[in-house]
Write an enzyme that holds these catalytic residues in place. Structure first.
Site, PDB file in Angstrom:
ATOM      1  N   GLU A  42     -35.080 -13.736  32.511  1.00 28.49           N
ATOM      2  CA  GLU A  42     -36.393 -13.864  31.873  1.00 28.49           C
ATOM      3  C   GLU A  42     -37.078 -15.173  32.243  1.00 28.49           C
ATOM      4  O   GLU A  42     -36.447 -16.225  32.269  1.00 28.49           O
ATOM      5  CB  GLU A  42     -36.192 -13.791  30.361  1.00 28.49           C
ATOM      6  CG  GLU A  42     -37.454 -13.613  29.555  1.00 28.49           C
ATOM      7  CD  GLU A  42     -37.170 -13.052  28.161  1.00 28.49           C
ATOM      8  OE1 GLU A  42     -37.222 -11.822  27.996  1.00 28.49           O
ATOM      9  OE2 GLU A  42     -36.866 -13.837  27.248  1.00 28.49           O
ATOM     10  N   HIS A  56     -20.279 -16.920  25.723  1.00 26.14           N
ATOM     11  CA  HIS A  56     -20.205 -16.551  24.306  1.00 26.14           C
ATOM     12  C   HIS A  56     -19.238 -15.397  24.014  1.00 26.14           C
ATOM     13  O   HIS A  56     -19.230 -14.866  22.914  1.00 26.14           O
ATOM     14  CB  HIS A  56     -21.597 -16.333  23.681  1.00 26.14           C
ATOM     15  CG  HIS A  56     -22.501 -15.341  24.362  1.00 26.14           C
ATOM     16  ND1 HIS A  56     -23.836 -15.616  24.586  1.00 26.14           N
ATOM     17  CD2 HIS A  56     -22.290 -14.106  24.837  1.00 26.14           C
ATOM     18  CE1 HIS A  56     -24.401 -14.568  25.176  1.00 26.14           C
ATOM     19  NE2 HIS A  56     -23.488 -13.648  25.329  1.00 26.14           N
ATOM     20  N   HIS A  68     -24.756 -16.903  18.829  1.00 29.65           N
ATOM     21  CA  HIS A  68     -24.989 -16.601  20.257  1.00 29.65           C
ATOM     22  C   HIS A  68     -26.283 -15.843  20.497  1.00 29.65           C
ATOM     23  O   HIS A  68     -26.801 -15.814  21.596  1.00 29.65           O
ATOM     24  CB  HIS A  68     -23.825 -15.792  20.832  1.00 29.65           C
ATOM     25  CG  HIS A  68     -23.945 -14.309  20.651  1.00 29.65           C
ATOM     26  ND1 HIS A  68     -24.050 -13.710  19.408  1.00 29.65           N
ATOM     27  CD2 HIS A  68     -23.987 -13.289  21.550  1.00 29.65           C
ATOM     28  CE1 HIS A  68     -24.128 -12.406  19.563  1.00 29.65           C
ATOM     29  NE2 HIS A  68     -24.096 -12.109  20.834  1.00 29.65           N
ATOM     30  N   SER A  70     -29.398 -12.919  18.380  1.00 28.55           N
ATOM     31  CA  SER A  70     -30.004 -12.566  17.098  1.00 28.55           C
ATOM     32  C   SER A  70     -29.302 -11.381  16.438  1.00 28.55           C
ATOM     33  O   SER A  70     -29.419 -11.194  15.244  1.00 28.55           O
ATOM     34  CB  SER A  70     -31.503 -12.308  17.269  1.00 28.55           C
ATOM     35  OG  SER A  70     -31.778 -11.606  18.435  1.00 28.55           O
ATOM     36  N   GLY A  71     -28.579 -10.574  17.194  1.00 29.48           N
ATOM     37  CA  GLY A  71     -27.805  -9.491  16.588  1.00 29.48           C
ATOM     38  C   GLY A  71     -28.645  -8.240  16.375  1.00 29.48           C
ATOM     39  O   GLY A  71     -29.738  -8.295  15.845  1.00 29.48           O
TER      40      GLY A  71
END
Lengths: 482, 143
Positions: free
Chosen positions: A205, A330, A405, A407-408
């Protein structure tokens, strides 16, 4: 959950009395806003982790925790190096999935006119999606060397600078990697995938710093973030098929041999072996190989990112200021030293969907960061962008130097696809100034921003707890999606 | 009879398949068909090669994981997608043995769009059950 005791505003504890066999309590680091969204399955998984032999202090859930296999994602557990276990379920199938952040000296104004061109160039030079192969062709001896050496291999082969290697967690290499611990299948799956993103939530990104999104100017400057509108590049991917196969191979072996180790496992995904057993040592060696492959993968992608920017902007990557800020793992297990109840101990810290968060003066972080702490790079969705934190001494003293790590995820892929079509999402994002390039437009909907927890909610929780502190937020401009 | 249904009721991050069949062999084939549907959707393309696979495991669940993991391996390394299956499961006394002949086609990355990369087959709540001659199981794939 009734049995959860609130310790402070952001910390909840599940005592050992809740489940038979728990050796330590479980701690959930969260916030009032997020705690209600924690799945009961996460509680079940983290209390299972608390039952594993050799576990120290607490089994931990980070604020971005969600349901995983064996361990929850966002789970951290540290095991005594002599008496404890190692578990593939505490690391994940994508060994050393991680984040890299690259700074530039370019601004939004400079990049926007050529955004479509640079996104196209990146899409072509960094293969993404299912079934794609890497641009570099490796022979068996090269791949063996790469597996054993990690990022040093990139340095020797002109695909990294000294600075890239220095700015990678443990210099892009984990000691103990032994190719004899790798199956032929893992080798074959990995051979043609170096320099590829993969699919799912992996991405490359182009982002920028919005005005007002630098929260600690001094630390940001140390990390290379100097002003609003500055362009950065984020890479999220891991060890590809190589790591996936290592995890598959050793889960099978550990399950087969679990009775030998007298482990009364509550879940086959929690399969484990004593760290000092032959199986435990072999898995650690194989995991280290996969971790090295992942460091190389992100470094080779960095190499092609630099080449793409050079081609489009007709300047050297040095002139464009392309520089690795840091590269963090992570999904990993690492031997680290901590003081437990006043006694120094060597522990094997499992971080599954959790990032190392070392504070100032830690000898294991690059010298340039030692006055402030290590950069912690956190990925969000393709709509929210990424966040840069700094590690803390508090994280080290209380929570095995660990933090969040990402936002889930909170919404299933099917539901996300019911709410929006991929092309619709792509157009919506384009209107917001975010250019998305993907080989699979329908699948794009699965990664919509609303399918994830708010990165800002998670960031606030982490900041309040003090396991890392927010330094800067980045918003997306363009995204390559697998 | 065999069928698979795509589901994500077990975990929001990944995708699984609910399998129903009237024999163990058919259940394993339904798993393979579900796996390839998750990877690249449906296709009427015929197989162009034949693969022979032999696997041994201690229980039916592990054998199912081994079988599907083997198919992921062949897809990842050669781009092979199963199109037709002939499969036998026998108990050797020491192990359960699976022998399969699979017709495969090659996935064409230039002309086809795959939907999902499957990293691995998980043990998540995996249990093969038999009731009145019908076998059921759900399998979750890590994406």
């Amino acid at each position: 959950m009734k049995q959860m005791i609130k310790i402070s505003d952001n910390i909840w504890e599940i005592p050992t009395s809740v489940k038979s066999g728990m050796r330590v309590p479980a701690r959930i680091l969260s916030s009032e806003k997020l705690i209600g969204g924690i799945d009961n399955g996460v509680i079940d998984q983290i209390t299972n982790v608390a039952c594993l032999p050799g576990i120290q202090k607490y089994a931990l859930c980070m604020p971005d925790a969600h349901l995983g296999y064996g361990f929850p994602i966002g789970g951290v557990a540290a095991f005594d190096a002599q008496e404890g276990i190692i578990s593939p379920g505490g690391i994940g199938f994508d060994i050393n999935c991680g984040m890299r952040l690259i700074s530039t000296n370019m601004t939004v104004e400079e990049v926007k006119p050529k955004l479509a061109e640079v996104i196209e160039e990146l899409f072509n030079s960094v293969p993404s999606g299912v079934g794609t192969k890497g641009k570099i062709k490796l022979k068996t001896p090269d791949f063996n060397k790469l597996i054993a050496e990690g990022s040093k291999w990139c340095l020797d082969n002109g695909m990294a600078t000294d600075d890239d290697v220095e700015h990678t967690e443990t210099k892009g290499y984990i000691e103990g990697a032994d190719i004899r611990a790798i199956s032929g299948k893992a080798f074959n799956r990995g051979l043609n995938q170096i320099g590829t993103l993969g699919s799912g939530n992996h991405y490359l990104e182009i982002e920028y710093v919005r005005k007002g999104d630098i929260y600690n100017e001094s630390v940001a400057r140390t990390f290379g973030i100097t002003s609003p509108q500055q362009i950065v590049i984020a890479i999220h991917c891991g060890s590809r098929g190589f790591g996936h196969q290592v995890a598959t191979d050793y889960l099978r072996i550990f399950n087969q041999n679990s009775s030998k180790y007298g482990l009364n496992l509550k879940d086959r995904e929690l399969a484990a072996a004593p760290i000092t057993s032959a199986d435990g040592e072999a898995y650690y060696a194989a995991m280290a190989c996969a971790a090295n492959v992942a460091f190389v993968n992100r470094q080779v992608i960095t190499h092609f990112v630099k080449k793409s920017f050079e081609k489009v902007f007709n300047k050297t990557s040095e002139a464009l200021g392309l520089k690795t800020i840091y590269d963090v793992a992570h999904n990993i297990a690492r031997f680290e030293d901590y003081i437990i109840d006043g006694v120094p101990k060597r522990l094997l810290v499992h971080r599954k969907g959790a990032t190392r968060s070392f504070g100032p003066n830690n000898a294991d972080i690059p010298e340039v960061f030692r006055t402030v702490g290590q950069p912690v790079i956190v990925g969000g969705s393709m709509e929210s962008g990424s966040a840069l934190f700094v590690g803390t001494a508090y994280a080290e003293s209380e929570y095995f130097g660990s933090t969040l790590h990402g936002s889930g995820r909170v919404m299933s892929r099917t539901k996300a696809k019911k709410l929006i079509r991929g092309d619709e999402l792509q157009n919506n994002l384009k209107k917001q100034g975010i250019l998305i390039r993907t080989g699979h437009i329908r699948g794009l909907a699965e990664e919509a921003g609303f399918a994830y927890k708010s990165i800002d909610d998670v960031s606030q929780a982490v900041d309040a707890i003090g396991i890392s502190h927010l330094v800067a937020r980045f918003v997306p401009l363009g995204n390559i999606k697998g | 009879m065999r069928k698979y249904e795509i589901t994500d009721k077990h975990t929001c991050s990944d995708i699984g398949v609910e399998l129903v069949a009237d024999s163990l062999e058919e259940l394993y084939i339904a798993g393979a068909e579900g796996l390839f549907f998750v990877i690249c959707g449906s296709s009427t393309n015929a197989g162009t090669k034949r693969l022979k696979i032999t696997l041994e495991s201690d229980d039916h669940e592990q054998l199912l994981i081994d079988w599907l993991s083997e198919l992921i391996y062949y897809f990842d390394t050669n781009g092979y997608v199963g199109t037709d299956y002939s499969l036998r499961i026998t108990n050797t006394g020491r192990h359960l043995q699976l022998e399969a002949d699979i017709d495969v086609r090659e996935f064409n990355v230039e002309n086809e769009t795959a939907a999902h990369e499957i990293k691995a087959v998980t043990y998540y709540k995996l249990a093969i059950e038999e009731l009145n001659g019908q076998f059921t199981c759900h399998v979750v794939f890590d994406l």
